[in-house]
Design an enzyme around this catalytic site. Structure first.
Site, mmCIF file in Angstrom:
data_model
loop_
_atom_site.group_PDB
_atom_site.id
_atom_site.type_symbol
_atom_site.label_atom_id
_atom_site.label_comp_id
_atom_site.label_asym_id
_atom_site.label_seq_id
_atom_site.Cartn_x
_atom_site.Cartn_y
_atom_site.Cartn_z
ATOM 1 N N GLN A 121 0.848 -1.183 0.181
ATOM 2 C CA GLN A 121 0.070 -0.082 0.017
ATOM 3 C C GLN A 121 0.867 1.249 -0.077
ATOM 4 O O GLN A 121 1.550 1.178 0.825
ATOM 5 C CB GLN A 121 -0.756 0.054 1.210
ATOM 6 C CG GLN A 121 -1.864 1.197 1.112
ATOM 7 C CD GLN A 121 -2.890 1.113 2.510
ATOM 8 O OE1 GLN A 121 -2.320 1.573 3.307
ATOM 9 N NE2 GLN A 121 -3.976 0.639 2.275
ATOM 10 N N TYR A 157 -6.738 10.870 4.335
ATOM 11 C CA TYR A 157 -5.374 11.163 3.976
ATOM 12 C C TYR A 157 -5.326 12.027 2.529
ATOM 13 O O TYR A 157 -6.392 12.640 2.072
ATOM 14 C CB TYR A 157 -4.469 10.009 3.636
ATOM 15 C CG TYR A 157 -4.411 9.240 4.789
ATOM 16 C CD1 TYR A 157 -3.836 9.615 5.806
ATOM 17 C CD2 TYR A 157 -4.926 7.763 4.798
ATOM 18 C CE1 TYR A 157 -4.035 9.011 7.129
ATOM 19 C CE2 TYR A 157 -4.867 7.120 6.263
ATOM 20 C CZ TYR A 157 -4.292 7.778 7.151
ATOM 21 O OH TYR A 157 -4.023 7.105 8.721
ATOM 22 N N ARG A 209 -7.342 2.330 -2.758
ATOM 23 C CA ARG A 209 -8.317 2.217 -1.720
ATOM 24 C C ARG A 209 -9.202 3.764 -1.610
ATOM 25 O O ARG A 209 -8.416 4.476 -1.398
ATOM 26 C CB ARG A 209 -7.673 1.546 -0.292
ATOM 27 C CG ARG A 209 -8.598 1.350 0.714
ATOM 28 C CD ARG A 209 -7.740 0.988 1.723
ATOM 29 N NE ARG A 209 -8.430 0.002 2.797
ATOM 30 C CZ ARG A 209 -8.091 -0.139 4.315
ATOM 31 N NH1 ARG A 209 -7.020 0.693 4.647
ATOM 32 N NH2 ARG A 209 -8.553 -1.202 4.623
ATOM 33 N N GLY A 226 -8.774 -7.326 8.794
ATOM 34 C CA GLY A 226 -7.484 -6.586 9.346
ATOM 35 C C GLY A 226 -7.308 -7.351 10.830
ATOM 36 O O GLY A 226 -6.531 -8.218 10.938
#
Length: 363
Positions: A97, A181, A228, A317
């Site tokens: 990622q 982000y 994502r 996760g």
């Protein structure tokens, strides 16, 4: 069905279960370099059809959390080679990622004032150096609005990071455009007050992400590129965005022609709204290629999403933190080791304890 091989012209995996990206902050210092301990951690979990690593900053200024593994120096590349080799030895597949946190940072972590779409700060904390020593949660800093040169440089940084990832042995890359982000702040109304080609209209607000995806895909091939997004997560923002779902759907329609490996939806974490079934149907209407979903799934809810053909891949996760053999536990209906208060204490930073010392199930 989640245990069956997934075979698509853009992506193949030995099953449909994915290990979702999770920040663990276990790098070697100085330099935030991936190490043997990290290789062991991922190797233990290579039963997944696909592993998506923890976020790797593409540059120093893209860094927002201390001790996270970068992908912008030769030491980073060499360190990640240990990880990819360990995963491939177990027959696993792994995407890295790629991460630029944008305004969710502080100059004591990144070395300079954080970047964002506009000069707007919201109350937020990230993992960084404490004034009294050691590491802990610190308040973020007010960001600077990115110039055109900053944007051009950042796209180039993503391209270089993607090339570095392929050199390190990764099967592909996932660009993190979720959770407040960098790319997410460009797409949200609240955080984007620009009046140039990256602000105002919905098409302008998605431009930075789409331009970056295209540049990276042109460099390493589109079937090695994923993204994502999190249109139903409010993390990193003050309020829910009334347009973000529409923006994401329009962006997906444009991404469909890019033939990316997959699109990854992050859901049900931090502050969020429930995802309506109508949204899943809308996504399938505009996006025909592989779709992944992560967010507090269980074996049952994951299977339901696959059965309804809303998704192709299901990501887990925290269950993978405490259950390195998660696929086998699901397959055999073995009990899961709970992710409890003790596990939370060792989630970010530390040693082998709470990282690679969780055992496989003993029947």
């Amino acid at each position: 069905m989640i245990f069956q091989e997934f075979s698509h012209e853009l992506l193949k995996a030995k099953n449909r279960i994915v290990m979702a990206p999770m920040t663990r902050s276990r790098t070697s210092q100085p330099g935030d370099v991936p190490n043997e301990m990290m290789a062991s951690y991922y190797k233990q979990r290579a039963n997944a059809g696909l592993i998506v690593t923890e976020g790797a900053p593409i540059s120093a200024v893209g860094r927002g959390y201390s001790m996270t593994p970068g992908i912008y120096t030769q030491d980073h590349i060499d360190g990640w080679k240990k990880v990819t080799q360990a995963i491939h030895e177990e027959g696993g597949k792994v995407f890295i990622q790629l991460w630029h946190v944008g305004r969710r940072s502080h100059s004591t972590i990144s070395g300079q004032q954080p970047f964002s779409s506009s000069v707007i700060k919201v109350p937020d904390q990230v993992f960084g150096p404490l004034s009294e020593g050691g590491f802990g949660m610190i308040e973020t800093e007010q960001p600077k609005a990115m110039t055109q040169q900053d944007i051009d440089n950042t796209i180039a940084d993503f391209v270089q990071a993607a090339k570095n990832a392929i050199d390190a042995g990764f099967d592909g890359i996932e660009i993190h455009a979720a959770h407040g982000y960098l790319f997410d702040t460009f797409m949200h109304l609240e955080s984007n007050q620009r009046d140039d080609q990256y602000g105002g209209s919905q098409e302008n607000r998605m431009r930075f992400l789409l331009d970056t995806l295209k540049a990276v895909a042109d460099e390493i091939c589109s079937d090695k590129v994923a993204v994502r997004v999190s249109p139903h997560v409010i993390e990193g923002f003050a309020e829910e965005d009334p347009e973000i779902v529409e923006v994401i759907l329009k962006a997906l329609a444009k991404m469909a022609a890019m033939n990316l490996a997959y699109v990854h939806f992050s859901e049900n974490i931090s502050r969020y709204v429930e995802v309506p079934e109508s949204f899943r149907q809308q996504v399938r209407e505009v996006y025909p290629n592989p779709i992944m979903v992560a967010g507090k799934l269980t074996k049952q809810t994951a299977q339901e999403l696959v059965d309804k053909k809303y998704v192709d891949l299901v990501a887990f996760g925290t269950p993978y933190v405490t259950n390195p053999d998660l696929v086998e536990r699901f397959k055999n209906d073995w009990p899961l080791t709970e992710f409890d208060a003790d596990a939370r204490l060792t989630l970010y930073g530390g040693s082998e304890e709470g990282y690679i010392d969780y055992p496989a199930y003993q029947a």
